[in-house]
Design an enzyme around this catalytic site. Structure first.
Site, PDB file in Angstrom:
ATOM      1  CE  LYS A  23     -35.507  30.992  21.320  1.00  0.00           C
ATOM      2  NZ  LYS A  23     -34.956  31.366  20.415  1.00  0.00           N
ATOM      3  NE  ARG A  55     -29.479  33.024  21.495  1.00  0.00           N
ATOM      4  CZ  ARG A  55     -30.341  33.501  21.143  1.00  0.00           C
ATOM      5  NH1 ARG A  55     -31.636  33.201  21.088  1.00  0.00           N
ATOM      6  NH2 ARG A  55     -30.165  34.078  19.773  1.00  0.00           N
ATOM      7  NE  ARG A 106     -31.868  39.346  17.143  1.00  0.00           N
ATOM      8  CZ  ARG A 106     -32.403  37.964  17.283  1.00  0.00           C
ATOM      9  NH1 ARG A 106     -33.875  38.184  17.527  1.00  0.00           N
ATOM     10  NH2 ARG A 106     -31.687  36.726  17.695  1.00  0.00           N
ATOM     11  NE  ARG A 125     -35.826  43.471  21.919  1.00  0.00           N
ATOM     12  CZ  ARG A 125     -35.001  42.077  22.457  1.00  0.00           C
ATOM     13  NH1 ARG A 125     -34.916  41.095  22.204  1.00  0.00           N
ATOM     14  NH2 ARG A 125     -34.546  42.728  23.781  1.00  0.00           N
ATOM     15  CD  GLU A 134     -40.521  40.878  17.756  1.00  0.00           C
ATOM     16  OE1 GLU A 134     -39.616  41.564  19.097  1.00  0.00           O
ATOM     17  OE2 GLU A 134     -40.529  40.590  17.259  1.00  0.00           O
ATOM     18  CG  PHE A 182     -40.501  42.457  25.827  1.00  0.00           C
ATOM     19  CD1 PHE A 182     -39.412  42.830  26.163  1.00  0.00           C
ATOM     20  CD2 PHE A 182     -40.845  42.726  24.714  1.00  0.00           C
ATOM     21  CE1 PHE A 182     -37.866  42.707  25.244  1.00  0.00           C
ATOM     22  CE2 PHE A 182     -39.701  42.712  23.997  1.00  0.00           C
ATOM     23  CZ  PHE A 182     -38.884  42.427  23.496  1.00  0.00           C
ATOM     24  CD  GLU A 228     -43.065  40.056  29.716  1.00  0.00           C
ATOM     25  OE1 GLU A 228     -42.240  40.828  30.730  1.00  0.00           O
ATOM     26  OE2 GLU A 228     -41.941  40.031  28.788  1.00  0.00           O
ATOM     27  CE  LYS A 265     -39.815  33.848  20.591  1.00  0.00           C
ATOM     28  NZ  LYS A 265     -39.702  34.561  19.545  1.00  0.00           N
TER      29      LYS A 265
HETATM   30  P1  AMP Z   1     -36.157  34.034  18.898  1.00  0.00           P
HETATM   31  O1  AMP Z   1     -36.095  35.594  17.825  1.00  0.00           O
HETATM   32  O2  AMP Z   1     -37.286  33.488  18.345  1.00  0.00           O
HETATM   33  O3  AMP Z   1     -35.155  34.199  19.088  1.00  0.00           O
HETATM   34  O4  AMP Z   1     -36.503  35.352  19.927  1.00  0.00           O
HETATM   35  C1  AMP Z   1     -36.058  35.841  21.058  1.00  0.00           C
HETATM   36  C2  AMP Z   1     -37.206  37.498  20.552  1.00  0.00           C
HETATM   37  O5  AMP Z   1     -38.578  37.459  20.210  1.00  0.00           O
HETATM   38  C3  AMP Z   1     -36.741  38.584  21.050  1.00  0.00           C
HETATM   39  O6  AMP Z   1     -35.571  39.409  19.683  1.00  0.00           O
HETATM   40  C4  AMP Z   1     -37.839  39.627  20.282  1.00  0.00           C
HETATM   41  O7  AMP Z   1     -37.682  39.926  18.986  1.00  0.00           O
HETATM   42  C5  AMP Z   1     -38.368  38.348  20.619  1.00  0.00           C
HETATM   43  N1  AMP Z   1     -40.083  39.161  21.374  1.00  0.00           N
HETATM   44  C6  AMP Z   1     -41.490  39.350  21.696  1.00  0.00           C
HETATM   45  N2  AMP Z   1     -41.956  39.047  22.389  1.00  0.00           N
HETATM   46  C7  AMP Z   1     -40.961  38.686  23.709  1.00  0.00           C
HETATM   47  C8  AMP Z   1     -41.061  39.346  24.930  1.00  0.00           C
HETATM   48  N3  AMP Z   1     -42.011  39.336  25.376  1.00  0.00           N
HETATM   49  N4  AMP Z   1     -39.538  39.117  25.785  1.00  0.00           N
HETATM   50  C9  AMP Z   1     -38.309  38.980  25.045  1.00  0.00           C
HETATM   51  N5  AMP Z   1     -38.548  39.432  23.714  1.00  0.00           N
HETATM   52  C10 AMP Z   1     -39.468  39.347  22.717  1.00  0.00           C
END
Ligand code: AMP
Length: 608
Positions: A446, A440, A292, A277, A322, A363, A270, A272
């Site tokens: 990711k 997590r 979040r 959030r 998001e 999502f 998907e 990102k």
């Molecule tokens: P990070 O903030 O780098 O840990 O990445 C995780 C965050 O990506 C999640 O908390 C979401 O806020 C964001 N996010 C964006 N697109 C997506 C998606 N398609 N699925 C899940 N999380 C997503």
């Protein structure tokens, strides 16, 4: 009815009865706080808290909030509203010492709790305490402080605090002031508090308790469940509209091969989105958006609330997504900096919404019309999302590809980057892919590209097509299709859509400027996979800047050179304001130059 009665769903008469039955002295709690702050040993902290919780009666809920250093769960948004300055005024009124003097002391020790302790020690030498504070009574009074609002509320708040402190010992005053300012810092995390609660009420499965808390992050609620030994409820706890759920998070891997190794033969990728959030709870006509960190952020996003109500008519649901700022005319995602102009903003919202509207890319779905969805596999939840609603200007589904083909997945990743995203989130598509609140784990992974560097050079690209404008851009172009020149093939190859950096003069002047070059069909010299609304014989050259060069399956510049079925493209292109009338189409930046720029950039940046 006071908020205290409302929050605990009590009638005033039951509240008074309950108040009378509150028995634990706050002194008992404050003594344990003191003992805990003198140790860093987790087992000792847990044991001391467990003993304390076991002694509590109907005031358990109040007590656990205090241990968290709070008056209520975060999502209630309850704060004392007292500034440090107002608290110092109270100290001055109690002690007769000047505010300046007390402020000096505060700056020296950096902790209003310690200042309170000193002030009250001096005071104690002059008078004796009249009543003893109980945990429940103190909680009710602190909530009254938080609840006081409107004109004269500051006087009311400080008056209440003064009366509380006059009944408090120095040690109690220290902890009361720390709780009021949200700086208790006992060193007991939520997990330690949950473990202590499990110990106190002999509940053996701490994972279950943590899971319950992730679905219902109200430590007071969990404490009461454990105390009442309602085991079934603890085991079965799930999503409930109006109660934020701790969000699921992703692990990280640097490449597709490793992701496939972890997830199996097939995965879902998907986009990102790099934004805010947003966990959306819809209960009939009521919509709440949680962050979040489970804070209520509804007020900041009236545009999202409206879009949700429009498309989810009559539904009760919990959605996960998001929110990202999107150019209202071109539909392009703005770079991340634009997010900060929306985050936390409460004033002059209307103008900002017009300028930087948000789109939530959903999502996940966690609850629908009385049914929890969290134990269903990801693909079933996604299918529900597909069937559930029609996309509108503010609510869309996250772009997704389910595949086992690494080449296709790699192109999808590049397209995500090209479309303004940070990378992708890979999602497990097997039967075990439940929604794990607060965790997590490897069900989501990711993969990002860091692209902090701006392209060092501007490029001079030629206009070969355009797309009709909408909204404010009606009658003008929403975006232009830009190309480089490939001298080996003697053709123009598309390299980006340009929709940013135009002032109104340029925007509304462009149709006239381009009129002489109009072509009924795509000119033969132009190589494009994209179908434009208007075509132009390559003539007008414009200078653009960009964030980076990425692979792209939709642009034809250097098609097939770096990867089959993929060209390269400029990410986040922006018009610098300069028309290069000194250049004709063949003098524009060549495909070879862009290839070289991509190669030198690739040496500097590797996927993180
Ligand atoms: P990070 O903030 O780098 O840990 O990445 C995780 C965050 O990506 C999640 O908390 C979401 O806020 C964001 N996010 C964006 N697109 C997506 C998606 N398609 N699925 C899940 N999380 C997503």
């Amino acid at each position: 009815m006071s908020r205290y009665c409302r929050q605990f769903m009590l009638k005033p008469e039951s509240y008074n009865k309950l108040k009378a039955s509150y028995s634990m002295l706050f002194k008992t709690a404050a003594d344990v706080f003191e003992q805990i702050s003198n140790t860093s040993k987790r087992t000792e902290i847990t044991k001391a808290l467990a003993d304390l919780f076991a002694q509590a009666d109907s005031d358990l809920k109040s007590l656990v909030y205090f241990v968290q250093g709070k008056l209520a769960p975060d999502y209630e948004g309850i704060e004392s509203g007292l500034s440090d300055k107002s608290i110092i005024k109270v100290f001055s009124s109690i002690s007769g010492r000047s505010e300046q003097d007390i402020t000096g002391l505060f700056h020296k020790v950096g902790d209003l709790g310690v200042v309170a302790e000193e002030i009250m020690t001096e005071k104690l030498q002059k008078s004796l305490l009249s009543t003893q504070l109980t945990v429940g009574d103190l909680h009710a009074k602190l909530l009254e402080i938080a609840e006081s609002s409107g004109s004269g509320s500051n006087r009311n708040k400080t008056g209440l605090l003064e009366s509380i402190l006059l009944d408090a010992s120095p040690n109690e005053s220290k902890y009361i002031c720390r709780i009021l300012t949200g700086k208790l810092r006992l060193g007991a995390s939520d997990i330690t508090i949950l473990n202590a609660l499990s110990q106190a009420f002999s509940y053996e499965d701490s994972d279950e308790v943590e899971n319950a808390y992730n679905f219902h992050p109200d430590i007071g609620f969990i404490a009461e469940l454990l105390k009442s030994k309602d085991i079934r409820k603890i085991k079965e706890i799930g999503p409930e509209p109006g109660i934020p759920i701790k969000v699921m998070l992703a692990e990280r891997l640097p490449d597709i091969a490793q992701i496939m190794e972890k997830m199996g033969d097939e995965v879902a990728f998907e986009y990102k989105y790099d934004g805010i959030r947003s966990q959306i709870h819809k209960m009939g006509e009521k919509v709440i958006i949680y962050s979040r960190g489970t804070e209520n952020q509804t007020e900041q996003f009236p545009d999202i609330v409206k879009a949700v109500k429009e498309t989810f008519r009559g539904r009760n649901c919990i959605l996960d997504g998001e929110a990202v700022p999107v150019n209202p005319e071109t539909g392009e995602i703005y770079p991340f900096q634009a997010v900060s102009q929306r985050r936390g903003r409460k004033y002059n919202l209307d103008a900002t919404i017009q300028e930087i509207p948000l789109v939530v890319f959903l999502f996940d779905i966690l609850y629908l019309d009385g049914r929890s969805m969290v134990k269903l596999p990801y693909m079933e939840r996604r299918k529900t999302l597909e069937e559930l609603f029609e996309e509108n200007q503010g609510i869309k589904r996250a772009t997704q590809l389910v595949s086992g083909d690494q080449n296709k997945l790699a192109l999808f990743f590049e397209q995500a980057i090209q479309d303004g995203c940070e990378g992708i989130v890979a999602k497990n598509v097997t039967e075990k892919s439940v929604y794990r609140a607060g965790a997590r784990g490897w069900l989501w992974i990711k993969m990002k590209r860091d692209y902090k560097s701006e392209l060092a050079d501007t490029l001079d690209l030629v206009v070969v097509g355009a797309f009709a404008g909408h909204g404010r851009r009606k009658g003008a172009y929403g975006a232009l299709l830009m190309a480089s020149y490939n001298s080996d093939m003697d053709r123009f190859e598309t390299v980006c859509k340009l929709g940013t950096g135009f002032n109104d003069d340029v925007l509304f002047g462009l149709p006239k400027m381009l009129l002489p070059f109009t072509s009924k069909e795509k000119p033969n010299s132009v190589e494009s996979k994209i179908k434009a609304d208007f075509w132009f014989n390559p003539s007008l050259v414009m200078e653009i800047s960009g964030a980076e060069i990425t692979l792209s399956p939709v642009h034809t510049c250097a098609m097939g050179l770096f990867r089959p079925d993929s060209g390269i493209a400029i990410r986040f292109p922006r018009f610098t304001g300069r028309f290069r009338q000194d250049k004709n189409a063949f003098d524009c930046t060549s495909t070879t130059e862009i290839i070289e720029m991509y190669q030198s950039q690739a040496k500097k940046t590797a996927p993180s």
